[in-house]
Design an enzyme around this catalytic site. Structure first.
Site, mmCIF file in Angstrom:
data_model
loop_
_atom_site.group_PDB
_atom_site.id
_atom_site.type_symbol
_atom_site.label_atom_id
_atom_site.label_comp_id
_atom_site.label_asym_id
_atom_site.label_seq_id
_atom_site.Cartn_x
_atom_site.Cartn_y
_atom_site.Cartn_z
ATOM 1 N N ILE A 10 87.990 32.980 22.261
ATOM 2 C CA ILE A 10 86.827 32.263 21.975
ATOM 3 C C ILE A 10 86.211 32.953 20.795
ATOM 4 O O ILE A 10 84.973 32.706 20.382
ATOM 5 C CB ILE A 10 85.965 32.160 23.245
ATOM 6 N N GLU A 12 85.795 36.717 18.090
ATOM 7 C CA GLU A 12 86.051 38.218 17.910
ATOM 8 C C GLU A 12 84.588 38.875 17.664
ATOM 9 O O GLU A 12 83.727 38.845 16.741
ATOM 10 C CB GLU A 12 86.766 38.430 16.466
ATOM 11 N N VAL A 18 87.704 38.397 22.432
ATOM 12 C CA VAL A 18 87.141 37.646 23.527
ATOM 13 C C VAL A 18 87.679 36.592 23.956
ATOM 14 O O VAL A 18 88.136 35.820 23.134
ATOM 15 C CB VAL A 18 85.460 37.580 23.266
ATOM 16 N N PHE A 82 81.114 33.494 32.190
ATOM 17 C CA PHE A 82 81.394 32.524 30.876
ATOM 18 C C PHE A 82 80.278 31.653 30.571
ATOM 19 O O PHE A 82 79.742 31.119 31.533
ATOM 20 C CB PHE A 82 82.772 32.066 31.117
ATOM 21 N N LEU A 83 79.645 31.737 29.448
ATOM 22 C CA LEU A 83 78.724 30.702 28.580
ATOM 23 C C LEU A 83 79.262 29.927 27.571
ATOM 24 O O LEU A 83 80.163 30.447 26.930
ATOM 25 C CB LEU A 83 77.624 31.285 28.494
ATOM 26 N N ASP A 127 71.764 45.933 18.794
ATOM 27 C CA ASP A 127 72.460 45.044 18.298
ATOM 28 C C ASP A 127 72.335 43.687 18.426
ATOM 29 O O ASP A 127 73.161 42.764 18.437
ATOM 30 C CB ASP A 127 73.913 45.488 18.105
ATOM 31 N N GLN A 131 74.448 35.816 17.330
ATOM 32 C CA GLN A 131 75.690 35.513 17.945
ATOM 33 C C GLN A 131 75.954 36.216 19.500
ATOM 34 O O GLN A 131 76.930 35.805 20.275
ATOM 35 C CB GLN A 131 76.831 36.499 17.143
#
Length: 298
Positions: A10, A12, A18, A82-83, A127, A131
């Protein structure tokens, strides 16, 4: 690892690939992050394992849940809930219409709740970017990758050699401050707030100096009056051009006075005067906050 079946890649992340995966025993769908470390030869540092294990205790509706840590043969896998989508992809998909203000307000409120919780446990993100803010169809938004920066450091480039973005990085980090605080996350979230409102990145710098100068051109070049101690920071130069501060109504025109007031407090130069997540939650901007459902094209 034999309990998980990889469904698809899904993305990187900063630290590795990932995958969407399924727990063969329970049927639960999870996100599986494979952490690639430079220390592949020596294995995973025990400090990193300790840091990561602490994150399993961070339970909050606006924090992506770390379900498990799997450490096998010099590799580290992190198992997360998981989303469906991240805020970056959602904003890109909504670029023409933009996000409705009630949704922006709801997202910002939820993210501040997640930050306030982590900060109260003395955990920083360091961070934050669109994203790693994940959303679902019910209108929730959650902070992902919390605490990973402390465990693994923030690299200059990802494992695939992509440059790690500077767009959301606080000025004290850019000026070389080694001891920073929870205020760095508030700065990042302020930048993301502005981006949700205007549909474009607030400070899209392509190098550390370009990043700083973009901030200075908008907020004015900081001096000892607005930010005591700034001139003695490691990377401060007296030769920095002196820009004047722009009017916030021109920076984020769609925002009302309450919104501009909150944003300016989130983007305060002096980290000691920057609003805290807890204080931000009590700001009048959130007086009428609701939890609308986004129109997701999943």
């Amino acid at each position: 690892m034999e309990n998980f079946q990889k469904v698809e890649k899904i993305g990187e992340g900063t630290y590795g690939v990932v995958y969407k995966a399924k727990n063969k025993l329970t049927g639960e769908v999870v996100a599986l992050k494979k952490i690639r470390l430079d220390t592949e030869t020596e294995g995973v540092p025990s400090t990193a394992i300790r840091e990561i294990s602490l994150l399993k205790e961070l339970n909050h509706p606006n924090i992506v849940k770390l379900l498990d840590v799997i450490h096998t043969e010099n590799k580290l896998y992190l198992v997360f809930e998981f989303l469906h989508q991240d805020l970056k992809k959602f904003m890109d998909a909504s670029a023409l219409t933009g996000l409705p203000l009630p949704l922006i307000k709801s997202y910002l409120f939820q993210l501040l709740q997640g930050l306030a919780f982590c900060h109260s446990h003395r955990v920083l993100h360091r961070d934050l970017k669109p994203q790693n803010l994940l959303i679902n169809a019910e209108g929730s938004i959650k902070l992902a990758d919390f605490g990973l920066a402390r465990a693994f450091g923030v690299p200059v480039r990802t494992y695939t050699h992509e440059v790690v973005t500077l767009w959301y990085r606080a000025p004290e980090i850019l000026l070389g401050c080694k001891y920073y605080s929870t205020a760095v996350d508030i700065w990042s979230l302020g930048c993301i707030f502005a981006e949700m409102v205007t549909r474009r990145a607030l400070f899209p710098g392509d190098s550390e100096i370009d990043q700083l100068f973009r901030i200075f051109r908008t907020l004015g070049t900081p001096d000892e009056v607005v930010w005591p101690g700034v001139t003695s920071m490691p990377d401060y130069k007296p030769s920095f051009p002196k820009w004047a501060r722009q009017d916030f109504s021109k920076v984020v025109p769609p925002l009302d006075e309450d919104g501009r007031s909150l944003l300016s407090q989130m983007l305060h130069y002096d980290p000691n005067k920057r609003i805290s997540a807890k204080a931000a939650l009590a700001h009048p901007f959130f007086q009428d906050v609701t939890k609308p459902v986004p129109h997701l094209r999943l």
